[in-house]
Every structure is written in C-alpha cells, then in structure tokens.
Design a protein around this motif. Structure first.
Motif, short mmCIF file in Angstrom:
data_model
loop_
_atom_site.label_atom_id
_atom_site.label_comp_id
_atom_site.label_asym_id
_atom_site.label_seq_id
_atom_site.Cartn_x
_atom_site.Cartn_y
_atom_site.Cartn_z
N TYR A 191 0.83 -1.21 0.00
CA TYR A 191 0.00 0.00 0.00
C TYR A 191 0.87 1.26 0.00
O TYR A 191 0.52 2.26 -0.61
N GLY A 192 2.01 1.20 0.69
CA GLY A 192 2.96 2.32 0.68
C GLY A 192 3.55 2.54 -0.69
O GLY A 192 3.66 3.68 -1.17
N ILE A 193 3.90 1.45 -1.37
CA ILE A 193 4.46 1.56 -2.73
C ILE A 193 3.41 2.11 -3.69
O ILE A 193 3.67 3.02 -4.47
N ILE A 194 2.20 1.56 -3.64
CA ILE A 194 1.13 2.01 -4.53
C ILE A 194 0.76 3.46 -4.23
O ILE A 194 0.58 4.27 -5.15
N GLY A 195 0.66 3.81 -2.97
CA GLY A 195 0.33 5.18 -2.59
C GLY A 195 1.38 6.18 -3.06
O GLY A 195 1.05 7.25 -3.58
N SER A 196 2.65 5.82 -2.91
CA SER A 196 3.70 6.74 -3.38
C SER A 196 3.69 6.85 -4.90
O SER A 196 3.97 7.91 -5.45
N ALA A 197 3.32 5.76 -5.59
CA ALA A 197 3.21 5.81 -7.04
C ALA A 197 2.06 6.72 -7.48
O ALA A 197 2.19 7.50 -8.44
N THR A 207 3.17 10.33 -6.85
CA THR A 207 4.16 10.70 -7.88
C THR A 207 3.46 10.94 -9.22
O THR A 207 3.78 11.90 -9.92
N GLY A 208 2.51 10.07 -9.56
CA GLY A 208 1.77 10.23 -10.81
C GLY A 208 0.99 11.54 -10.86
O GLY A 208 0.99 12.24 -11.88
N ILE A 209 0.33 11.88 -9.76
CA ILE A 209 -0.42 13.14 -9.69
C ILE A 209 0.51 14.33 -9.90
O ILE A 209 0.22 15.23 -10.68
N LYS A 231 1.11 19.05 -17.44
CA LYS A 231 0.08 20.00 -17.86
C LYS A 231 0.59 21.44 -17.83
O LYS A 231 0.38 22.20 -18.78
N ARG A 232 1.25 21.81 -16.75
CA ARG A 232 1.68 23.20 -16.58
C ARG A 232 2.85 23.58 -17.47
O ARG A 232 2.94 24.71 -17.95
N PRO A 276 -4.08 14.78 -21.03
CA PRO A 276 -4.89 13.66 -20.53
C PRO A 276 -6.36 13.89 -20.86
O PRO A 276 -6.88 14.98 -20.66
N THR A 277 -7.01 12.86 -21.39
CA THR A 277 -8.42 13.00 -21.75
C THR A 277 -9.29 12.70 -20.53
O THR A 277 -8.99 11.78 -19.76
#
Length: 137
Positions: A40-46, A49-51, A58-59, A72-73
């Motif tokens: 869950y820590g690995i997935i949460g950090s991913a 990071t993705g966000i 975008k910016r 992103p659509t």
C-alpha cells in the motif's frame, strides 16, 4: 538509439520493483490479506508521484516522444464501470500474483510460469478488442 533511454529506464524500474519486493507474490498475498502496509505504501507513493508528474506535464506543456503535447483525456465517471473493472483487475491480480507490469519483470527474474499469465492477459485483451463495441461504455 532513439529508444535507448526508455529501455534503460525500464530496466532501472524493473530493478527497483524487484529490490523493493513489489513483484513478490508473498508481498502481494500479504497486501490482499491486509497483513502488511508495504505494498500500500508503494502504490500510494506511485499515485502521489503520478499526480505530481501529470500536473507538471500540464503546466509545463511537456511533449511525448513524438513531439505532441500531453493532454490527458477526461474519463467517464461511471461508478459501475470502474467498480466492475477494478474487481476484475483485482481478481486477476490476486489469482496471478502480479499486475501487468511486473509480469514481464517476473519472467526476467526466471519465473517462466508467468508466460502463461502473459499469454492469458494478451488473449483477454484481444477478446476485449473484439467485443468492446458490443459492451455498454
């Protein structure tokens, strides 16, 4: 040579996933039994990071490998669609012991039984492509 940096990045990413035990069947089993926070820590950090990377893309108007700006659509907000899709993905992940990315990494580590999973995933994707026009999207 054009794709060398992507190949090297993929190799590095594979090494990181192996060393962090993110491709370990035992770690995945612990996660699905809610016995460990590791995955869950690995997935949460991913996710975080993705966000951050999507916001930067975008910016800064970052372009993809073909020189086209990344846009992103927007996705359909159907709860049923994501609930069923998530359940199917999670069921496949739990049964196979790996999600799509680590399947290839596991073959690279010598777990050749994952070739069966890769063939099944490819076949499932092909069948979806055949029937997707008949599904309610």
């Amino acid at each position: 040579m054009k794709y060398l940096k992507f190949i090297l990045t993929g190799i590095f990413f594979g090494i990181v996933l192996v060393k962090s035990e993110a491709v370990s069947w035992y770690r995945i089993f612990e996660m699905f039994r809610f016995e460990s926070f590791h995955m869950y820590g690995i997935i949460g950090s991913a996710v975080i990071t993705g966000i951050i990377l999507v916001q930067i893309a975008k910016r800064k108007k970052i372009k993809n490998i073909e020189g086209v700006p990344i846009h992103p659509t927007p996705k359909d907000k159907s709860i049923t669609r994501y609930l069923l899709g998530g359940l199917l993905f999670g069921l496949g992940w739990a049964l196979a012991g790996a999600c799509p990315g680590p399947m290839y990494i596991l073959v690279g580590t010598g777990a050749f039984s994952m070739l069966i999973v890769i063939i099944a995933a490819t076949l499932g994707t092909f069948v979806y492509g055949l029937i997707k026009n008949k599904l309610p999207h």
